[in-house]
Design a protein around this motif. Structure first.
Motif, PDB file in Angstrom:
ATOM      1  N   GLN A   5       0.832  -1.205   0.000  1.00 18.70           N
ATOM      2  CA  GLN A   5       0.000   0.000   0.000  1.00 18.70           C
ATOM      3  C   GLN A   5       0.874   1.265   0.000  1.00 18.70           C
ATOM      4  O   GLN A   5       0.560   2.238  -0.695  1.00 18.70           O
ATOM      5  CB  GLN A   5      -0.919   0.011   1.236  1.00 18.70           C
TER       6      GLN A   5
ATOM      7  N   THR B 255      -6.072   7.406   2.667  1.00 22.86           N
ATOM      8  CA  THR B 255      -6.535   6.870   1.377  1.00 22.86           C
ATOM      9  C   THR B 255      -7.470   5.692   1.597  1.00 22.86           C
ATOM     10  O   THR B 255      -8.507   5.567   0.926  1.00 22.86           O
ATOM     11  CB  THR B 255      -5.333   6.434   0.522  1.00 22.86           C
ATOM     12  N   GLN B 256      -7.124   4.828   2.534  1.00 20.33           N
ATOM     13  CA  GLN B 256      -7.968   3.664   2.806  1.00 20.33           C
ATOM     14  C   GLN B 256      -9.307   4.075   3.390  1.00 20.33           C
ATOM     15  O   GLN B 256     -10.350   3.487   3.071  1.00 20.33           O
ATOM     16  CB  GLN B 256      -7.238   2.704   3.753  1.00 20.33           C
ATOM     17  N   ARG B 257      -9.305   5.106   4.260  1.00 18.01           N
ATOM     18  CA  ARG B 257     -10.578   5.574   4.832  1.00 18.01           C
ATOM     19  C   ARG B 257     -11.471   6.163   3.765  1.00 18.01           C
ATOM     20  O   ARG B 257     -12.699   6.009   3.790  1.00 18.01           O
ATOM     21  CB  ARG B 257     -10.302   6.606   5.927  1.00 18.01           C
ATOM     22  N   SER B 258     -10.875   6.855   2.795  1.00 17.01           N
ATOM     23  CA  SER B 258     -11.682   7.473   1.735  1.00 17.01           C
ATOM     24  C   SER B 258     -12.311   6.422   0.830  1.00 17.01           C
ATOM     25  O   SER B 258     -13.364   6.659   0.228  1.00 17.01           O
ATOM     26  CB  SER B 258     -10.810   8.432   0.915  1.00 17.01           C
ATOM     27  N   ARG B 259     -11.660   5.256   0.712  1.00 15.42           N
ATOM     28  CA  ARG B 259     -12.191   4.197  -0.132  1.00 15.42           C
ATOM     29  C   ARG B 259     -13.298   3.408   0.548  1.00 15.42           C
ATOM     30  O   ARG B 259     -14.124   2.800  -0.111  1.00 15.42           O
ATOM     31  CB  ARG B 259     -11.067   3.249  -0.540  1.00 15.42           C
ATOM     32  N   ASN B 260     -13.273   3.391   1.868  1.00 16.16           N
ATOM     33  CA  ASN B 260     -14.295   2.631   2.614  1.00 16.16           C
ATOM     34  C   ASN B 260     -15.610   3.398   2.723  1.00 16.16           C
ATOM     35  O   ASN B 260     -15.705   4.554   2.528  1.00 16.16           O
ATOM     36  CB  ASN B 260     -13.771   2.317   4.019  1.00 16.16           C
TER      37      ASN B 260
END
Length: 264
Positions: free
Chosen positions: A9, A259-264
């Motif tokens: 990541q 970035t991961q929070r925005s995708r969830n």
């Protein structure tokens, strides 16, 4: 993947930000991840380039790639991450730490001052002046000799290409009329305690000043990387490039999490 190496990541975020490789003798850009992990190994362990672990390939190849990136702009990666990170501009902080230099012979050679070497109570040292945002994420650095006063680096720190904050937090060593005036002219509230014995003590927002410990924690993270805790590099360009690489390493994880929070 070895300890300290970039995760998939993290590499997906940072891989496209590295300088491109050009020229007849340039190696494939696909090897950038291995080379960058080798640089991070040297940064974290503090070993000479020749003692770099063999899993990263030939030490000279990694060193040449490092020097090439330094010459192309050693702070470009950090500046890009700062721009991408949507820096918190509520308040910034400035502070400094001293990095000891074990090679005392540098002091007897010409150009020691230009390479940010100096003598202080701690012996032969360099001083790292830093500016960070309210989250304790580094924004840039200035190097001087270890004996140089903190406020003499404020002009360079204020010229960093970052947005203007609402307030600037600093300790008593930055309490000078010229620095306070410069902050006010920029529309920045100085949150700086007055020096002892000051004829006209200044008011300090102590509630806000409590957040200054975040830059201390940032320095603690940087000094866990042995190449930063002790200066082994003779040239200021190499050392500040390692500083920028260490700072970029601190930026990567929160950016990946965001970035991961925005995708969830």
């Amino acid at each position: 993947m070895a300890r300290g190496d970039l995760t998939d990541q993290e590499w997906a975020l940072i891989g496209l930000l590295l300088p491109p490789e050009h020229g007849r003798w340039a190696r494939p850009a696909g090897e950038n991840r291995r080379f960058l992990n080798g640089m991070l190994y040297v940064l974290r362990v503090g070993c000479p380039w020749r003692d770099m672990h063999e899993r990263y390939g030939k030490w000279n190849s990694v060193y040449v790639r490092f020097r090439r990136w330094v010459e192309q702009g050693g702070d470009a990666l950090l500046q890009t991450l700062v721009d991408l990170g949507l820096t918190d501009n509520w308040q910034h902080m400035v502070d400094s730490i001293v990095s000891p230099c074990p090679f005392t012979g540098y002091g007897r050679k010409r150009g020691a001052h230009s390479e940010a070497f100096g003598r202080s109570r701690g012996g032969f040292t360099s001083k790292i002046h830093a500016r960070c945002d309210t989250q304790g994420r580094p924004l840039g650095f200035v190097l001087t000799g270890g004996q140089v006063s903190d406020y003499k680096a404020t002009d360079a720190l204020m010229k960093l290409s970052v947005p203007t904050p609402k307030a600037m937090l600093a300790d008593r060593s930055y309490d000078s009329d010229s620095f306070r005036l410069d902050l006010l002219l920029r529309g920045i509230l100085p949150v700086i305690p007055s020096r002892k014995g000051r004829s006209t003590p200044q008011n300090t927002d102590w509630r806000r000043y409590k957040d200054r410990n975040r830059i201390e924690r940032m320095f603690n993270k940087l000094k866990q990387m042995r190449r930063i805790a002790t200066r082994y590099d003779k040239t200021v360009l190499s050392f500040i490039s390692f500083l920028n690489l260490a700072a970029a390493r601190l930026w990567i994880k929160p950016l990946v999490n965001a970035t991961q929070r925005s995708r969830n």
